[in-house]
Enzyme design. Structure first.
Site, PDB file in Angstrom:
ATOM      1  N   SER A   1       9.344   7.672   0.273  1.00 38.57           N
ATOM      2  CA  SER A   1       9.867   6.579   1.085  1.00 38.57           C
ATOM      3  C   SER A   1      10.605   7.184   2.261  1.00 38.57           C
ATOM      4  O   SER A   1      10.966   8.371   2.245  1.00 38.57           O
ATOM      5  CB  SER A   1      10.837   5.736   0.238  1.00 38.57           C
TER       6      SER A   1
ATOM      7  N   TYR B   1      17.661   3.950  -5.717  1.00 42.66           N
ATOM      8  CA  TYR B   1      16.323   4.101  -5.150  1.00 42.66           C
ATOM      9  C   TYR B   1      16.230   5.371  -4.305  1.00 42.66           C
ATOM     10  O   TYR B   1      15.266   6.141  -4.419  1.00 42.66           O
ATOM     11  CB  TYR B   1      15.985   2.877  -4.319  1.00 42.66           C
TER      12      TYR B   1
ATOM     13  N   LYS C   1      13.687   8.682  -4.786  1.00 44.33           N
ATOM     14  CA  LYS C   1      12.713   9.108  -3.786  1.00 44.33           C
ATOM     15  C   LYS C   1      13.021  10.499  -3.236  1.00 44.33           C
ATOM     16  O   LYS C   1      12.092  11.256  -2.898  1.00 44.33           O
ATOM     17  CB  LYS C   1      12.607   8.067  -2.666  1.00 44.33           C
TER      18      LYS C   1
END
Length: 251
Positions: free
Chosen positions: A159, A172, A176
């Site tokens: 990401s 998150y 990533k």
């Protein structure tokens, strides 16, 4: 990206001999295939004549996808956080289709937006389990057969938040960034004619994006439009891309 840009990109999907490098039939495994980017990729890949093997956690969504795409494609209910379930699925897929030519770890969760100190274990743990452990489970059970065959490309979806950060999405971002490190390390372990690539897909209007962007998500391209560019790009990845942190062109 406009259609003219797509045409320009498509012209690049040829090797030095002028052969279209995405023409060769491929077996492609996608996790998280029932919605968002996974669903869009599955449809686009199938339309190009390749075989798609996918998984997701919703039985209803898997049934719908199988009805829409049909054979020779295959979709199964699999929770990638359950190592034993992934092992059984991978063994069955490899028996029926052989090792995948392209393995895409796309399944992921994002947390509800809030400061890290307000995150409960119930907020934090599932994101870690799917986004990191799930990837490791899939690699563990598919990659040995690819190594034995001495070919194949592994794409682990990262990401922009795997190369940068923002407030409210610490879990998150953590996963990533982990995927970037995990994938580049894996790249150093593979035979020279294979590849592992961390991929930043870009910002696309999906259910996950709506969780953190709200109504602003609608200002970004749809997953279907994104897949028109992303899939040809993914299909032409090769051993020469091993270990390179890449992004989908235009995104």
């Amino acid at each position: 990206m406009e259609k003219s840009s797509f045409a320009m990109f498509s012209q690049k999907a040829y090797n030095a001999n002028g052969r279209n490098v995405v023409d060769k039939h491929k077996v492609i495994v996608i996790t998280g295939a029932t919605r968002g980017l996974g669903r869009a990729m599955a449809s686009q890949i199938a339309s190009l004549g390749h075989t798609v093997i996918g998984c997701g956690r919703s039985e209803a969504a898997i049934d719908t996808l199988m009805t829409e795409l049909g054979t020779p494609h295959r979709f199964d209910v699999v929770d990638v956080t359950r190592d034993g379930d992934v092992a059984t699925w991978a063994a069955s897929v490899i028996k029926d289709f052989g090792p995948p030519d392209l393995l895409m770890n796309n399944a992921a969760l994002i947390n509800s937006v809030k400061p890290l100190w307000q995150m409960s274990a119930q907020d934090f743990d599932p994101v870690i389990d799917v986004n990191i452990k799930g990837v490791a489970n899939v690699v563990r059970h598919f990659v040995p057969a690819m190594i034995e065959r001495q070919s194949g490309v592994i794409v682990n979806f990262s990401s922009g938040w795997g190369r940068g950060t923002d407030s409210g999405v610490a879990p998150y971002c953590t996963t990533k960034w982990a995927i970037e490190g995990l994938t580049r390390s894996l790249a150093q372990e593979l035979p020279k004619n294979m590849a592992a690539i961390p991929l930043n897909p870009g910002i696309i209007d999906t259910d996950m994006l709506k969780i953190c962007f709200g109504d602003e998500a609608k200002h970004y391209p749809s997953a279907e439009r994104w897949a028109e560019i992303a899939v040809p790009f993914l299909l032409k990845l090769s051993a020469s891309d091993n270990g390179r942190p890449l992004s989908v062109p235009g995104y």
